[in-house]
Design an enzyme around this catalytic site. Structure first.
Site, PDB file in Angstrom:
ATOM      1  N   GLU A 184      -9.678  -1.719   4.949  1.00 55.22           N
ATOM      2  CA  GLU A 184     -10.386  -1.466   6.198  1.00 55.22           C
ATOM      3  C   GLU A 184     -11.644  -2.331   6.300  1.00 55.22           C
ATOM      4  OE1 GLU A 184      -9.004   0.152   8.423  1.00 55.22           O
ATOM      5  OE2 GLU A 184      -8.220   2.089   7.817  1.00 55.22           O
TER       6      GLU A 184
ATOM      7  N   ASP B 175      -7.981  -2.651  13.755  1.00 57.50           N
ATOM      8  CA  ASP B 175      -9.347  -2.964  13.324  1.00 57.50           C
ATOM      9  C   ASP B 175      -9.382  -4.177  12.389  1.00 57.50           C
ATOM     10  OD1 ASP B 175      -8.196  -1.889  11.071  1.00 57.50           O
ATOM     11  OD2 ASP B 175      -9.597  -0.200  10.872  1.00 57.50           O
TER      12      ASP B 175
ATOM     13  N   ASP C 254       0.808  -1.218   0.000  1.00 52.37           N
ATOM     14  CA  ASP C 254       0.000   0.000   0.000  1.00 52.37           C
ATOM     15  C   ASP C 254       0.843   1.271   0.000  1.00 52.37           C
ATOM     16  OD1 ASP C 254       0.938  -0.396   2.567  1.00 52.37           O
ATOM     17  OD2 ASP C 254      -1.020  -0.777   3.447  1.00 52.37           O
TER      18      ASP C 254
ATOM     19  N   HIS D 199      -7.398  -4.548   9.696  1.00 55.23           N
ATOM     20  CA  HIS D 199      -7.055  -4.300   8.294  1.00 55.23           C
ATOM     21  C   HIS D 199      -5.747  -4.995   7.912  1.00 55.23           C
ATOM     22  CE1 HIS D 199      -5.014  -0.353   9.673  1.00 55.23           C
ATOM     23  NE2 HIS D 199      -4.043  -1.015   9.064  1.00 55.23           N
TER      24      HIS D 199
HETATM   25  C1  GLP Z   1      -0.476   0.311   8.515  1.00 54.17           C
HETATM   26  C2  GLP Z   1      -0.159  -0.486   7.260  1.00 54.17           C
HETATM   27  C3  GLP Z   1      -0.407  -1.963   7.458  1.00 54.17           C
HETATM   28  C4  GLP Z   1       0.222  -2.427   8.752  1.00 54.17           C
HETATM   29  C5  GLP Z   1      -0.413  -1.698   9.895  1.00 54.17           C
HETATM   30  C6  GLP Z   1       0.102  -2.136  11.262  1.00 54.17           C
HETATM   31  O1  GLP Z   1      -1.794   0.701   8.590  1.00 54.17           O
HETATM   32  N1  GLP Z   1      -0.906  -0.036   6.123  1.00 54.17           N
HETATM   33  O2  GLP Z   1       0.089  -2.682   6.336  1.00 54.17           O
HETATM   34  O3  GLP Z   1       0.061  -3.811   8.885  1.00 54.17           O
HETATM   35  O4  GLP Z   1      -0.136  -0.322   9.731  1.00 54.17           O
HETATM   36  O5  GLP Z   1       1.252  -1.430  11.584  1.00 54.17           O
HETATM   37  P1  GLP Z   1       2.165  -1.714  12.824  1.00 54.17           P
HETATM   38  O6  GLP Z   1       3.004  -2.890  12.435  1.00 54.17           O
HETATM   39  O7  GLP Z   1       2.996  -0.484  12.975  1.00 54.17           O
HETATM   40  O8  GLP Z   1       1.287  -1.979  13.966  1.00 54.17           O
END
Ligand code: GLP
Length: 235
Positions: free
Chosen positions: A132, A125, A56, A127
């Site tokens: 989402e 959440d 993303d 995702h």
């Molecule tokens: C972002 C990214 C996700 C990732 C998520 C969790 O929203 N788009 O791909 O998995 O954060 O991030 P973290 O590993 O910092 O908790």
């Protein structure tokens, strides 16, 4: 957790030196990326034929913006390994035409020949990528509006919540599910509840990661804190 995740990624690169890795941002995979960098410097890993597709990117951020996911990947992995930058792909956050950005990225994934191993993190959440909670599972790359909770969680990387872009391009759930293998890394007590829901609850687009229960080859690598509620649930 990071060491285990790095071993799985490294095994993929050793087994198939011209593999396609699907990669993720967020703080969870950083330790694994650091280990891959060390192994590459020691000559244990060779990324010269590896291709990557990232999950993303924030819409509206140029690649040289230090909050963009392209910048994150260059800093946290690509600059430390012997990968050819032209073999690395992240959705084009600078493309204003959403339809074009999504079509272009679907073509990139297709031309890469599909993903051998997809690395994922999980949002609070549920995702994956930036998919989402929704009423349906998305198929291909789409332009999404970020949930308030995601903006809250990700504001730590920006000077304020107002700076967090509200929209993002993300690989679709359908594309993620097409990967040969999936590796999902989760850490911390704050992810315990969503981990229990995603892997021990019903499969529903309200918890996008729950779809992974239908994938034939998923490895979940997590620390004890992240697994605490799933274990309690006994499922
Ligand atoms: C972002 C990214 C996700 C990732 C998520 C969790 O929203 N788009 O791909 O998995 O954060 O991030 P973290 O590993 O910092 O908790």
């Amino acid at each position: 957790m990071s060491r285990k995740a790095a071993e799985i990624l490294a095994a993929q690169v050793i087994a198939k030196p011209d593999c396609v890795l699907g990669l993720a941002t967020g703080s969870t995979p950083v330790g694994a990326y650091q280990q891959l960098i060390r192994w590459c410097r020691e000559g244990i890993l060779d990324f010269s034929h590896v291709k990557t597709v990232n999950l993303d990117e924030y819409k509206g951020l140029k690649p040289d913006n230090d909050q963009s996911y392209r910048y994150f990947m260059n800093q946290n992995l690509f600059s430390g390994i012997n990968i050819r930058l032209e073999n690395t792909h992240v959705p084009d956050g600078a493309e204003e035409d959403s339809g074009k950005a999504c079509r272009d990225y679907d073509r990139v994934i297709e031309e890469a020949g599909g993903v051998d191993l997809q690395l994922l993190g999980i949002g609070h959440d549920g995702h994956i990528g930036f998919n989402e909670p929704s009423e349906y599972f998305s198929k291909g790359t789409s332009c999404v509006t970020l949930a308030e909770r995601t903006i809250e969680a990700n504001k730590r990387f920006f000077s304020s919540a107002d700076e967090v872009p509200r929209r993002a391009y993300t690989m679709g759930i359908g594309s993620i599910m097409k990967a040969e293998k999936i590796l999902i890394v989760v850490s911390g007590e704050d992810k315990a509840e969503i981990t229990a829901k995603a892997f021990g609850g019903p499969v529903t687009p309200e918890v996008p990661a729950s779809i992974l229960q239908f994938h034939p080859d998923v490895t979940l690598v997590a620390d004890k804190a992240a697994l605490s509620k799933w274990k309690e649930s006994g499922r």
